[in-house]
Design an enzyme around this catalytic site. Sequence first.
Site, mmCIF file in Angstrom:
data_model
loop_
_atom_site.group_PDB
_atom_site.id
_atom_site.type_symbol
_atom_site.label_atom_id
_atom_site.label_comp_id
_atom_site.label_asym_id
_atom_site.label_seq_id
_atom_site.Cartn_x
_atom_site.Cartn_y
_atom_site.Cartn_z
ATOM 1 N N GLU A 843 74.818 28.473 -11.173
ATOM 2 C CA GLU A 843 73.298 29.033 -11.275
ATOM 3 C C GLU A 843 72.827 28.620 -9.755
ATOM 4 O O GLU A 843 71.472 27.814 -9.489
ATOM 5 C CB GLU A 843 72.259 28.599 -12.185
ATOM 6 N N GLU A 943 79.009 35.409 -19.504
ATOM 7 C CA GLU A 943 77.685 34.972 -20.779
ATOM 8 C C GLU A 943 77.253 36.333 -20.757
ATOM 9 O O GLU A 943 75.785 36.749 -21.068
ATOM 10 C CB GLU A 943 76.622 33.837 -20.577
#
Length: 1011
Positions: A843, A943
Amino acid sequence: MKLMPTRLLTSTVFAGLCAAIPLSALADNPIVSHVYTADPAARVIDGRVYVVVTHDQDDQSDYSQLVDYYLFSSSDMVNWQDHGIIWNSQSDSPWANLAYAPDFIERNGRYYLYYPDGANAIGVAVADNPEGPYTDPLGAPLVDRNTPNANVDWVFDPGVFIDDNGQAYLYFGGGGPGNARVIRLNNDMVSTNGAAISIDAPNFFEALSMNKRNGTYYLTYSTNTSGGLSIDYMTSNNPTTGFTHQGTILPNPWENNNNNNHQSLVQFEDQWYIFYHNRAVANERGASTYQRSINVDRLYFNGNGSIQPVVAGPEGVPQIAAVDAFALNQAETFDTENGIEAAPASEGTLNLEMGPGDWVKISDVDFGSGATGMDARVAANINSGLEIVLDDVGNQPIATLEVSNTGGWQSWQTQSVAFASVTGTHDVYLRSTAGHNLNWYRFTGGSGSSSSASSSSSDASSSDGGADSNVVGSIELTNDWGGGYCATLNVTNNTASAVDWTLSIAVDGTVTDLWNGEWSQSGTMLQVSGAGWNNILQPGQTDSNIGLCVERGNASSSVSSSSSQSSSEQSSSVPGGDNIADNGGVESGLTNWSVTAGDITRSTQQARSGAASALISARTDTWHGLTFAPAGLANGNDYDVSVWVKMAAGSAGATVYLTAKRVDDADSSTYEEYTRVAEATVSASGWTQLSGTYSQSGTAFQHFIIESDSTSASYYADDFSVIGDVGGGAIDHDFFVGNITTSGGVRSDFVQYWDQITPENEGKWGSVESSRDQYNWGGLDAAYNYAQQNNIPFKQHTLVWGSQYPSWIDSLSPAEQRAEIEEWIRDYCTRYPNTEMIDVVNESTPGHAPAQYAEQAFGSDWIINVFELARQYCPDSILILNDYNALSWNNSEFIAMARPAVEAGVVDALGLQAHGLEGWSLSDLRNNLNNIAALGVPIYISEYDIAEANDQAQLQIMQQQFPMFYDHPSVVGITLWGYVVGRTWVDGSGLIYDNGSPRPAMTWLMNYLDR
């Protein structure tokens, strides 16, 4: 209802209790009456409502004794489980002495508890579970009067809120108008960002709390005397400014003595609720106004978004689901009570301390097709009784479980009682006759409705017992994958005498495995009897230890097997194949041999073959036994297991058991981790063989145990053999479809569905090294070892991330930060050298959660530098740059961030989180995926989840999106982010229920993957 200090159950105490005069039990409000509770803070977590509360002491006369918090939870809003004290400022905080009104919240798998030290400062503590244990990572206040613009009269009453964009806020303050504040929290949830912002709240007194509904921010608070000591609310389109006062939600409630209040609003199962406190329990007891009790009532919104005034009262709220009578129900979960106390149990959770006449009421217990008995986990130092009463506490008991003295108040035994069949739904009262502790109970003899709150699976087949049966049986599915299923076989003796049981029951398919019983199958009929140790069933007794797996299709004409066998020395037969029992003959010392307890010796006095055997002595309990640990037992494989045993001279003949033990899973029960393989009667006159077949499944294999029903016998073991294959099955790992750990553990059904594993939170730096140079590898070890045992790829998530990292690194110099980052990567790679894939950086797109500490350490090229370290220490791993919204809102931003590292040649693959794609068109997703693929490196969908509570909507999205990912030439693997309903990161994304029943999307996916 009696409120008194926590007591130890002894005969002396019971004598005193007999003279006590109990008060009548309260109605559904207040929801807790055995302790005083106040200042509720409610959250929905994994399908339950959790409420953390201030604990008012029984004898307090002011608020100077508020030092700890209790936690309660419920799945039905009426029966509440007491989780006990989860925080005590005087023992758990390094700086605070008091514990005023708290709040807590979950973020990224961790739980953040905000606690005020009186009215002077607010701290924060962190845990991996809502029940704790919580630790304070700062060792100092998070907010105090030195915080910019936080110099209010009362620095207390924290209210934490996380907005849809991920920004977190902490509301606080009290003492009158002008003292309301809000401050931004950083992503780590343990530091603030900027100065506090003042909020103008008319007649403000305390208890700020924020909720968001349909894009509108609702700020609630408690008013001062000018406002009537009510709960009022304001609304805005901004979480910090622009609020308009809208009116009163809750006037000063019933039985509150015109005193202060504290509220919490929560939405659960499409209904809004308001929690608050009053003085109803104290008023009935004649205590002071400083002893408060929490209540809950329903909350309703009008069509224009305004809130209707709450109609509060003792009636409480309706129960939204029945209790499954046949589940293992914790005794500390109940609706109302009379006289009980709850205290920690030596076996985990809490137990009830029940004196003479003490009772609990469990509302709406679903007995389904009929219960005929009850098991209870009890401990007592005297003889007692547990009466079972239905519907009204004044009714006659339907049965009394005679609680026999177990030898101590924490010496636990499971004791049982039988009774005439009870069907339907009833309130249940459990009442003590003399005094004992109660840990859990479950009713036996039937199955509950599928609508029960903790429902059992529906029956796949059942038999009332025909000519070949002297018992009643039922099959309860534990897992169903379409082409077959595994199940529990419940066998019940409904006769008036003990029986050596046999059962004939129809099954849907061909039995491939059955454990803890002897069996044969002809056509669709399965004939089952006991395995020796469980041959006899007493009147009313149910045996639920038998399990089986079945392949659907045409039933075989005749198959049979046995779960255990034994033979004397003259018939030595070892199955053919590879013997993987290294040093089973005890010829190389005691390698692979050990004990659960007792003393182990390599003896040359006795040997069945070779020169030595293993001898266990100094046993003092039946579970004390020899262990043998062969390596490489893999899930899905069957093994023929054999060992020879002989009693030592002077030890009488006894029954000896051979048991397989798997690694403990995430729950506190040991039911799933043990499988009986064989048993035999063994003497000192010769060697006896124990042999049987063991099927490895579930958590990783640990060892075999050789134990005896004699508590003191000594015995020898020799020639241990395990015949079978090492390693996993024939899954092609060129393209995997994997998943993550569940609530910190690995479910026993994991490899049935998935062929790659990622730790959800256990591998994050903050989870492993929350204190500098103090590693907690436990969670990672379990997941990594599971992957190794089952021959599936393991992916580490994650090394460097701007969230869930150890906060202590922020205070270091850049040079120290560089050294710590390198040390962390080096130590990880050294411990887990066979890691196939690593989310090295997570991220890092601007505006997401880039690791600022890493940028401070390495400068603007920090991503490249971190990947270079990962390559240095993990040379054989696939190194991944992972991020979210790359397939949706931030496609171009992600590409711009990733390109320099990709072009530098340090990134092996890109990981694309796939949350929140439910509303995106397939063409947009495909275009964005193609844009990223143009960077020229492989792609992992890292994910993936579909947050749809509607089964058909989730199925439709799965059918559209999954093939696009699966068939894309650049995608080389897919990891779904959780699969168990109620235990996933995003609500509504679960694919199977806890009992293994699949949602339609899961059924489709398994068929699509041919699993």
